[in-house]
Structures are given as C-alpha cells and as structure tokens.
Scaffold this active site. Structure first.
Site, PDB file in Angstrom:
ATOM      1  N   GLN A   1      32.467  72.741  56.668  1.00  0.00           N
ATOM      2  CA  GLN A   1      31.061  71.937  56.471  1.00  0.00           C
ATOM      3  C   GLN A   1      30.401  72.994  56.050  1.00  0.00           C
ATOM      4  O   GLN A   1      30.270  74.177  56.263  1.00  0.00           O
ATOM      5  CB  GLN A   1      30.834  71.235  57.744  1.00  0.00           C
ATOM      6  CG  GLN A   1      31.371  69.930  58.294  1.00  0.00           C
ATOM      7  CD  GLN A   1      30.484  69.354  59.286  1.00  0.00           C
ATOM      8  OE1 GLN A   1      29.733  69.951  60.006  1.00  0.00           O
ATOM      9  NE2 GLN A   1      30.935  67.925  59.631  1.00  0.00           N
TER      10      GLN A   1
ATOM     11  N   TRP B   1      32.406  61.846  67.142  1.00  0.00           N
ATOM     12  CA  TRP B   1      32.640  63.056  67.052  1.00  0.00           C
ATOM     13  C   TRP B   1      33.888  63.294  67.883  1.00  0.00           C
ATOM     14  O   TRP B   1      33.687  62.969  69.124  1.00  0.00           O
ATOM     15  CB  TRP B   1      31.709  64.070  67.214  1.00  0.00           C
ATOM     16  CG  TRP B   1      30.704  64.256  66.268  1.00  0.00           C
ATOM     17  CD1 TRP B   1      30.987  65.063  65.094  1.00  0.00           C
ATOM     18  CD2 TRP B   1      29.495  63.773  66.202  1.00  0.00           C
ATOM     19  NE1 TRP B   1      29.926  64.663  63.892  1.00  0.00           N
ATOM     20  CE2 TRP B   1      28.674  64.111  64.633  1.00  0.00           C
ATOM     21  CE3 TRP B   1      28.740  62.761  66.771  1.00  0.00           C
ATOM     22  CZ2 TRP B   1      27.629  63.541  64.429  1.00  0.00           C
ATOM     23  CZ3 TRP B   1      27.646  62.422  66.492  1.00  0.00           C
ATOM     24  CH2 TRP B   1      27.092  62.847  65.303  1.00  0.00           C
TER      25      TRP B   1
ATOM     26  N   ALA C   1      17.386  67.235  56.794  1.00  0.00           N
ATOM     27  CA  ALA C   1      18.618  68.117  57.106  1.00  0.00           C
ATOM     28  C   ALA C   1      19.762  67.499  56.382  1.00  0.00           C
ATOM     29  O   ALA C   1      19.652  66.206  55.929  1.00  0.00           O
ATOM     30  CB  ALA C   1      18.947  68.120  58.595  1.00  0.00           C
TER      31      ALA C   1
ATOM     32  N   HIS D   1      30.768  70.127  64.223  1.00  0.00           N
ATOM     33  CA  HIS D   1      30.003  70.105  63.002  1.00  0.00           C
ATOM     34  C   HIS D   1      29.293  71.361  63.014  1.00  0.00           C
ATOM     35  O   HIS D   1      28.931  72.091  64.099  1.00  0.00           O
ATOM     36  CB  HIS D   1      29.064  68.973  62.799  1.00  0.00           C
ATOM     37  CG  HIS D   1      28.320  68.558  63.803  1.00  0.00           C
ATOM     38  ND1 HIS D   1      27.557  67.076  64.204  1.00  0.00           N
ATOM     39  CD2 HIS D   1      28.030  69.062  65.101  1.00  0.00           C
ATOM     40  CE1 HIS D   1      27.002  67.291  65.325  1.00  0.00           C
ATOM     41  NE2 HIS D   1      27.035  68.436  65.906  1.00  0.00           N
TER      42      HIS D   1
ATOM     43  N   ARG E   1      37.961  69.025  65.004  1.00  0.00           N
ATOM     44  CA  ARG E   1      37.818  67.843  65.906  1.00  0.00           C
ATOM     45  C   ARG E   1      39.283  67.231  66.265  1.00  0.00           C
ATOM     46  O   ARG E   1      40.429  67.720  65.702  1.00  0.00           O
ATOM     47  CB  ARG E   1      37.391  66.528  64.836  1.00  0.00           C
ATOM     48  CG  ARG E   1      36.098  66.760  64.502  1.00  0.00           C
ATOM     49  CD  ARG E   1      35.262  65.542  64.034  1.00  0.00           C
ATOM     50  NE  ARG E   1      33.981  66.276  63.320  1.00  0.00           N
ATOM     51  CZ  ARG E   1      33.323  65.528  62.510  1.00  0.00           C
ATOM     52  NH1 ARG E   1      33.563  64.255  62.279  1.00  0.00           N
ATOM     53  NH2 ARG E   1      31.898  66.104  62.072  1.00  0.00           N
TER      54      ARG E   1
ATOM     55  N   VAL F   1      18.812  62.723  62.933  1.00  0.00           N
ATOM     56  CA  VAL F   1      17.622  62.241  61.726  1.00  0.00           C
ATOM     57  C   VAL F   1      17.287  60.803  61.837  1.00  0.00           C
ATOM     58  O   VAL F   1      17.668  60.089  62.402  1.00  0.00           O
ATOM     59  CB  VAL F   1      18.255  62.620  60.357  1.00  0.00           C
ATOM     60  CG1 VAL F   1      18.500  63.787  60.023  1.00  0.00           C
ATOM     61  CG2 VAL F   1      19.559  61.847  60.145  1.00  0.00           C
TER      62      VAL F   1
HETATM   63  N1  DAH Z   1      27.039  66.697  61.270  1.00  0.00           N
HETATM   64  C1  DAH Z   1      27.329  65.448  60.533  1.00  0.00           C
HETATM   65  C2  DAH Z   1      28.872  65.244  60.831  1.00  0.00           C
HETATM   66  O1  DAH Z   1      29.429  66.048  61.176  1.00  0.00           O
HETATM   67  C3  DAH Z   1      26.902  65.468  59.216  1.00  0.00           C
HETATM   68  C4  DAH Z   1      25.417  65.248  59.009  1.00  0.00           C
HETATM   69  C5  DAH Z   1      24.853  64.158  58.660  1.00  0.00           C
HETATM   70  C6  DAH Z   1      24.709  66.446  59.089  1.00  0.00           C
HETATM   71  C7  DAH Z   1      23.284  63.991  58.629  1.00  0.00           C
HETATM   72  C8  DAH Z   1      23.203  66.305  58.867  1.00  0.00           C
HETATM   73  C9  DAH Z   1      22.535  65.248  58.651  1.00  0.00           C
HETATM   74  O2  DAH Z   1      22.324  67.469  59.067  1.00  0.00           O
HETATM   75  O3  DAH Z   1      21.247  64.951  58.532  1.00  0.00           O
HETATM   76  O4  DAH Z   1      29.441  64.106  60.451  1.00  0.00           O
END
Ligand code: DAH
Length: 370
Positions: free
Chosen positions: A223, A159, A322, A173, A209, A266
């Site tokens: 998002q 990020w 998630a 995010h 970002r 995760v």
């Molecule tokens: N937060 C991640 C991003 O911005 C996207 C994401 C990936 C969210 C996997 C999740 C997950 O909850 O399980 O790249």
C-alpha cells in the site's frame, strides 16, 4: 686452396638459402653445425693452416677468417628472417576476430510492483511529499485504536487480521504511520518549545491480511498511505493533490470523481475514481473498467479530529487529509493484469511479456529490456 674457399662459400650459401626458403629451423641448425660448429668445415680449414708453407699461411688464414665472418653474418640474417616469418605465421593463425558481435548478457528488469511504487512515490514527491517507512509488525493501538477503531467496533470487520500476540499484529494497512509520524513530530516540537510542524508524507510498504487468496486478494500486498497536515488544508486541496497525481500516473486527460465512502479515521471519507484511460467510457466490454467508464483507485478523506488529537495535533488549529492506495491494484490497471497472484510467482519470463495496457499513456511505454 683459395679456390676451395670460394667453392665452399658457394655451397654453404646455397644450402643456407635453401634452408631459409623452407623456413626449416632444424636445417638451419644443422647448417650452423656443419659450417660454423666446433667440428665444422671452417674449423677444419683452420686446422690446416699449420701445415701450409709459411708464406701462404697469412693469406690463407685471413681468407678463412673473413669467410667465417661472412658465413656467420649470413647465418644470423637467415635465422632472423626465419624467426620473423614463423612468428608472423603464428600471430596470423591465432588472430582474434574483434569484429564478431558480442554475446548479449541476460539482463534483469525491475519488478512491475517496484516500478509502480517508485512512480507513485515520485508523483507525490513532485508535490512535496516525503516518503517514510514504518514497522510491518504493529501494535493493535496504532493499527486500530488510535485510528479511531476501538476494540469490538464493527469497523474492525473491514480488516481481516493476522495476530502475532493478543496486542500485536501484522499491519493490515499503512495507515498506522499517520499517528506514528504525527506523534513523533509533535513530541519533538513540544520538547523544543515549538508548535507541531506541518506534515506531508507518503508511506509505501507491505501490509498483511487474513484473506482467502484469489485473483484479486493476496494475504500480503503493498500500500501507499498519504498524510498532509497543516493549519488550513481543505477538501479541495485533497481533490487537487489526488487529481494531479492521477494525471501524472494515468495521463493528463484524466477526470476524477469523488464519492462518499466510510473509513473510521477520516471525516468526511471518500472513494476516488478516475475515468477509464483505456476506453474513456466508450467500450461497454472494456477489460479495464468493465464497461462502467470509471476505475476506483483509492480511499481518502479529511483526517478525523480524534486522529489528529491522538497524534498530538490540536484539531481546533490543525486540519489534514489522508489517502491510501493499493500498489498491486494500480499495477494491474497499468499492465492489464487480471490476477494478483502472478506478482509473486517470481517468473522473469512472465514479466518479459508484460506490456502496458492498451490505451496507456505514451509516457508509460518505457523500453522493457529483453
Ligand atoms: N487504510 C485503508 C485500507 O487499507 C485505506 C485508506 C482509506 C487510507 C482512506 C486512508 C484513507 O488514509 O483516508 O483500506
């Protein structure tokens, strides 16, 4: 004398009719003054009465009287008819033509990003997910730390961050809302002596970002995060939910593919792709899938035990999954748009031209107001 009266009546009525025919208001008024006015003919006749021999006065007087009445009646009637006629002419001339078609008002339309956002939220709402929102200026703690991304961990390189202070940033995010929601729910439950409740939420919102802006990268975008927590959810539930949503959004015929991927919050983590709705894998030059037959649409996985714990949920007793997806990306796919920068040009003409991508499910083809 009585002959005079008859003659006078004939001339008077004659010129009255003439004035009426011409619808001449002025002539009518002139006529009134000539015959019925204080200096008019009738008055003059009346003035003569005194000079007549006594025996004639009565007959002559009543003859003049009744002539006066007849002229008065005739005048009023003529006057009324002329007024009516003139009014009708005026109304006729000013008539509004209600059969003319109306001029259409310019009508706005919902921005494609908003449309996608509400369609995606609705698709998850159909499966019992509630939409919640969170702050766009976030603590490092929620954006990274509690999501199992400690300071100096190489995973932070995933990020590019816009810092506000050394502990605060524009969220990169919508994932921080996972921990915020779990914390709020578990703290409330604990205060009431209950165990933390099961959760099913989606979090739509803006994210930021530090990006070099190009056709597929913006420094600000949207998002949708999702989180489900309960006692027995499994990876197959995750697959079922996300496949169902992919089909709601991209057509019932969609096939989904899950492949391993890494996200610190995760375990296991996966990337979800679906078969190409435009060419279904048949066109090596397809503009949507670039010939691969598959389109990646989101990241997902089973919530990491550390993240559950950070949210106040005992990882021994709770499990969850998630996911996170980009609204711009989904919208670009739906409309066959190949440059993310177009979304923020604020050009209505541009959106008037937007149609759903070739091969898009029929259900997408709503009327776009002109
Ligand atoms: N937060 C991640 C991003 O911005 C996207 C994401 C990936 C969210 C996997 C999740 C997950 O909850 O399980 O790249």
């Amino acid at each position: 004398m009585v002959e005079d009266i008859t003659a006078l009546e004939t001339t008077a009525l004659g010129s009255l009719t003439a004035a009426e025919h011409r619808s001449d208001r002025q002539a009518l008024e002139q006529w009134r003054l000539t015959y019925l006015g204080s200096q008019g003919q009738i008055r003059q006749l009346m003035r003569c009465i005194g000079q007549l021999p006594l025996e004639e006065r009565r007959t002559f007087g009543s003859a003049v009287q009744s002539l006066a009445q007849r002229l008065e009646v005739a005048y009023k009637a003529s006057e009324q008819r002329v007024s009516d006629r003139l009014l009708n002419r005026e109304l006729e001339a000013e008539r509004i033509d209600v059969t003319l078609p109306g001029r259409p008002h310019a009508q706005g339309l919902i921005h494609p990003l908003r449309q996608t956002l509400s369609d995606v939220v609705r698709a998850f709402a159909n499966l019992g997910f509630q939409a919640v929102e969170g702050p766009e200026v976030e603590w490092d703690t929620y954006n990274f730390e509690l999501l199992n991304i400690p300071a100096n961990h190489p995973a932070r390189d995933m990020w590019d961050t816009l810092w506000i202070t050394d502990r605060m940033l524009l969220r990169t995010h919508t994932s921080p809302m996972q921990v915020r929601t779990m914390r709020m729910a578990s703290a409330t439950a604990r205060r009431q002596g209950n165990e933390p409740p099961a959760l099913r939420i989606v979090v739509p919102g803006r994210t930021y970002r530090y990006e070099q802006v190009d056709a597929t990268h913006e420094s600000q975008f949207m998002q949708l995060e999702g989180l489900l927590v309960d006692h027995q959810s499994s990876f197959s539930d995750l697959k079922g939910v996300l496949t169902d949503v992919a089909r709601q959004l991209f057509g019932q015929a969609r096939k989904t593919r899950f492949r391993c991927d890494y996200f610190p919050f995760v375990e296991p983590g996966a990337e979800l792709a679906m078969d190409c709705f435009a060419c279904e894998g048949r066109d090596p030059h397809c503009r949507v899938c670039h010939g691969s037959g598959w389109i990646e649409i989101l990241g997902c996985g089973m919530v990491h035990p550390k993240v559950l714990e950070n949210g106040g949920y005992d990882p021994q007793r709770y499990r969850g999954f998630a996911f996170g997806l980009g609204i711009e990306r989904i919208t670009m796919l739906r409309h066959g748009i190949d440059d993310i920068r177009l979304f923020y040009l604020n050009d209505v003409q541009l959106w008037r031209q937007v149609r759903y991508a070739p091969g898009a499910p029929r259900s997408w083809n709503r009327e776009v107001p002109e």
